[in-house]
Scaffold this active site. Structure first.
Site, PDB file in Angstrom:
ATOM      1  N   LYS A  40      40.271  36.030  41.550  1.00  0.00           N
ATOM      2  CA  LYS A  40      40.388  34.662  42.062  1.00  0.00           C
ATOM      3  C   LYS A  40      41.005  34.617  43.457  1.00  0.00           C
ATOM      4  CE  LYS A  40      41.534  30.083  40.417  1.00  0.00           C
ATOM      5  NZ  LYS A  40      40.325  29.582  41.029  1.00  0.00           N
ATOM      6  N   GLY A  45      47.689  39.136  43.808  1.00  0.00           N
ATOM      7  CA  GLY A  45      47.000  40.426  43.845  1.00  0.00           C
ATOM      8  C   GLY A  45      45.707  40.379  44.634  1.00  0.00           C
ATOM      9  N   CYS A  46      44.953  39.302  44.453  1.00  0.00           N
ATOM     10  CA  CYS A  46      43.662  39.180  45.141  1.00  0.00           C
ATOM     11  C   CYS A  46      43.851  38.979  46.638  1.00  0.00           C
ATOM     12  CB  CYS A  46      42.853  38.036  44.544  1.00  0.00           C
ATOM     13  SG  CYS A  46      42.438  38.332  42.804  1.00  0.00           S
ATOM     14  N   THR A  47      44.894  38.250  47.009  1.00  0.00           N
ATOM     15  CA  THR A  47      45.187  38.056  48.428  1.00  0.00           C
ATOM     16  C   THR A  47      45.598  39.390  49.056  1.00  0.00           C
ATOM     17  OG1 THR A  47      45.813  35.757  48.074  1.00  0.00           O
ATOM     18  CG2 THR A  47      46.639  36.815  50.082  1.00  0.00           C
ATOM     19  N   ALA A  50      42.431  41.535  49.432  1.00  0.00           N
ATOM     20  CA  ALA A  50      41.578  41.075  50.528  1.00  0.00           C
ATOM     21  C   ALA A  50      42.205  41.408  51.879  1.00  0.00           C
ATOM     22  CB  ALA A  50      41.339  39.566  50.411  1.00  0.00           C
TER      23      ALA A  50
END
Length: 153
Positions: A40, A45-47, A50
């Protein structure tokens, strides 16, 4: 059934960050590709994942490779995420989970959270490396090493 090392990636389309229809044949089979699925936009974690790909994006370009992220978020979410963190690569919107099913990306946390899997695909469109881990920080170094190995062959 999940795509595995040695499998040819089937052709697919999806909406990209620019709102355009992305056709996999424009990249797959032409240059190495790191295709990473993440749960998401705008989660810690996803930030971090990325931003790690953003910070080393030039390293992938220098090797002739491309990086593309995929999640179930909407086009608007991807555009906001890209702008906020200045992501130089495309994100694909997979709101219908078509790409997750095509690649066989599993869910985690008892099926409640979309999985985090990175695929490294060679210039022939064949999967050369698969890394399945919710540990966001481990994906970039493994993907970069796999691309270097492809380029060295």
């Amino acid at each position: 059934m999940a795509l595995a090392i040695g499998d040819k990636v089937p052709q697919f389309t999806a909406t990209d960050t620019n709102g355009a229809n992305f056709d996999s044949t424009t990249i797959i089979g032409k240059k190495p590709l790191v295709l990473y699925f993440y749960p998401k936009d705008n989660t810690p974690g996803c930030t971090a994942q990325a931003c790690s790909f953003r910070d080393q994006y030039e390293d992938f370009l220098d090797l002739g490779a491309e990086v593309i992220g995929v999640s179930g978020d909407s086009l608007a979410s991807h555009q906001k995420f890209t702008k906020q963190y200045k992501l130089p690569f495309l994100l694909l919107s997979d709101s219908d989970r078509k790409l997750r099913r095509l690649f066989g990306v599993p869910t985690s946390l008892f099926g409640m959270l979309p999985g985090r899997v990175t695929y490294v695909i060679d210039t022939e469109g064949v999967v050369q490396y698969v890394f399945n881990s919710m540990l966001a920080g481990q994906h970039l170094p493994k993907a970069l090493a796999a691309v270097k190995k492809i380029v060295a062959q």
